[in-house]
Design a protein around this motif. Structure first.
Motif, mmCIF file in Angstrom:
data_model
loop_
_atom_site.group_PDB
_atom_site.id
_atom_site.type_symbol
_atom_site.label_atom_id
_atom_site.label_comp_id
_atom_site.label_asym_id
_atom_site.label_seq_id
_atom_site.Cartn_x
_atom_site.Cartn_y
_atom_site.Cartn_z
ATOM 1 N N ILE A 175 -38.792 -28.302 -27.788
ATOM 2 C CA ILE A 175 -38.717 -27.262 -28.819
ATOM 3 C C ILE A 175 -39.432 -27.706 -30.092
ATOM 4 C CG2 ILE A 175 -37.143 -26.035 -30.373
ATOM 5 C CD1 ILE A 175 -35.122 -25.972 -28.044
ATOM 6 N N ILE A 176 -39.219 -28.955 -30.487
ATOM 7 C CA ILE A 176 -39.865 -29.450 -31.710
ATOM 8 C C ILE A 176 -41.376 -29.509 -31.535
ATOM 9 C CG2 ILE A 176 -40.134 -31.470 -33.207
ATOM 10 C CD1 ILE A 176 -37.155 -32.051 -32.724
ATOM 11 N N ALA A 177 -41.829 -30.008 -30.393
ATOM 12 C CA ALA A 177 -43.269 -30.114 -30.147
ATOM 13 C C ALA A 177 -43.924 -28.735 -30.136
ATOM 14 C CB ALA A 177 -43.526 -30.837 -28.822
ATOM 15 N N LEU A 186 -41.395 -38.779 -28.832
ATOM 16 C CA LEU A 186 -41.629 -37.757 -27.815
ATOM 17 C C LEU A 186 -42.311 -36.509 -28.367
ATOM 18 C CD1 LEU A 186 -38.418 -37.985 -25.584
ATOM 19 C CD2 LEU A 186 -40.767 -38.531 -24.946
ATOM 20 N N ALA A 187 -41.634 -35.811 -29.290
ATOM 21 C CA ALA A 187 -42.231 -34.583 -29.827
ATOM 22 C C ALA A 187 -43.530 -34.882 -30.575
ATOM 23 C CB ALA A 187 -41.236 -33.877 -30.749
ATOM 24 N N LEU A 188 -43.464 -35.901 -31.399
ATOM 25 C CA LEU A 188 -44.625 -36.298 -32.178
ATOM 26 C C LEU A 188 -44.709 -37.821 -32.153
ATOM 27 C CD1 LEU A 188 -46.770 -35.067 -34.196
ATOM 28 C CD2 LEU A 188 -45.219 -35.751 -36.015
ATOM 29 N N PRO A 189 -45.754 -38.422 -31.608
ATOM 30 C CA PRO A 189 -47.051 -37.813 -31.281
ATOM 31 C C PRO A 189 -47.310 -37.532 -29.796
ATOM 32 C CG PRO A 189 -47.309 -40.178 -31.416
ATOM 33 C CD PRO A 189 -45.842 -39.890 -31.646
ATOM 34 N N TYR A 244 -46.171 -35.333 -27.397
ATOM 35 C CA TYR A 244 -46.399 -33.971 -26.917
ATOM 36 C C TYR A 244 -47.007 -33.028 -27.950
ATOM 37 C CZ TYR A 244 -43.946 -34.994 -22.570
ATOM 38 O OH TYR A 244 -43.576 -35.521 -21.351
ATOM 39 N N SER A 245 -47.145 -33.471 -29.181
ATOM 40 C CA SER A 245 -47.834 -32.642 -30.181
ATOM 41 C C SER A 245 -48.567 -33.553 -31.162
ATOM 42 C CB SER A 245 -46.847 -31.729 -30.917
ATOM 43 O OG SER A 245 -45.867 -32.492 -31.592
ATOM 44 N N GLY A 246 -49.439 -34.371 -30.615
ATOM 45 C CA GLY A 246 -50.189 -35.316 -31.417
ATOM 46 C C GLY A 246 -51.395 -34.686 -32.087
ATOM 47 N N PRO A 247 -52.205 -35.514 -32.727
ATOM 48 C CA PRO A 247 -53.398 -35.003 -33.420
ATOM 49 C C PRO A 247 -54.338 -34.214 -32.519
ATOM 50 C CG PRO A 247 -52.975 -37.287 -34.014
ATOM 51 C CD PRO A 247 -52.036 -36.965 -32.903
ATOM 52 N N GLY A 248 -54.473 -34.652 -31.269
ATOM 53 C CA GLY A 248 -55.363 -33.951 -30.344
ATOM 54 C C GLY A 248 -54.895 -32.545 -30.050
ATOM 55 N N ALA A 249 -53.592 -32.400 -29.750
ATOM 56 C CA ALA A 249 -53.044 -31.078 -29.455
ATOM 57 C C ALA A 249 -53.107 -30.179 -30.684
ATOM 58 C CB ALA A 249 -51.596 -31.205 -28.974
#
Length: 215
Positions: free
Chosen positions: A51-53, A121-124, A126-131
């Motif tokens: 959810i956070i990602a 997990l959420a950052l980075p 599953y929702s890192g700079p690339g995403a």
């Protein structure tokens, strides 16, 4: 109404986000981070992290363009910077990477379930700079409200796959094996490198076009 541009855009959005977020390739890292917890705690971590990602990605997709405008940064500059970051990440994955051990050490040092769900997990992961970069770029390419909705829907679908990979993590790992998941991650890393180069070239072309160097 010709639906082909929308289908093509959906395919671009979905495949780009899927390759960058890489649910099957990141699954062994999720398992390594959560293996010391009970099934109930792992479920809680998975839900919270997903959810956070997703929230981070949707928020940056929708507002990223305005934030760039505020700071006077062009989308072409973001493409170039994001492409470089993606390429570095792809090389790290292809060479075996240090992410897994670093993240596992982080989990071993912490007993805070919510903290692990947020970082790493959420950052980075599953929702890192690339995403985030990819999300902003593909959203900026949307020409109407339907394409914007498609971009958001693509993100929901990819994170839905992330959540399913967590739910069925045990049978998936039994099927693929740790080495199989690593192989998939490396295969995706090759596509990720290609996407990164495309981002850089598109950004450079756009900058040169705006400067009038090329016509």
């Amino acid at each position: 109404m010709d639906l082909s541009p929308y289908l093509s855009y959906f395919f671009t959005c979905f495949t780009t986000l899927f390759v960058i977020i890489d649910p099957p390739g990141n699954l062994p890292i999720f398992i390594a981070l959560t293996e010391k917890f009970s099934d109930e705690m792992r479920e809680r971590i998975s839900k919270r992290a997903t959810i956070i990602a997703l929230s981070i990605l949707i928020l940056t997709m929708v507002t990223g363009g305005k934030i760039l405008d505020y700071f006077g940064v062009s989308i072409n500059s973001l493409r170039i910077a994001g492409g470089i970051l993606l390429f570095i990440a792809s090389v790290d994955i292809l060479l075996g990477g240090t992410r897994k051990e670093a993240y596992k050490r982080r989990a071993e040092e912490s007993i805070d379930v919510d903290s692990i769900a947020v970082f790493p997990l959420a950052l980075p992961l599953y929702s890192g700079p690339g995403a985030i970069t990819a999300g902003i770029v593909i959203y900026s390419q949307a020409s109407d409200i339907f394409m914007r909705a498609i971009a958001v829907l693509s993100a929901f679908l990819v994170y839905g796959i992330v959540r399913l990979s967590h739910i069925y993590s045990s049978p998936i790992i039994r099927l693929l094996g740790r080495s199989g998941a690593d192989i998939i991650a490396r295969i995706f890393a090759i596509f990720l490198a290609a996407i990164a180069i495309e981002f850089v070239f598109d950004g450079l072309y756009g900058e040169l076009l705006e400067m009038g160097i090329i016509g």
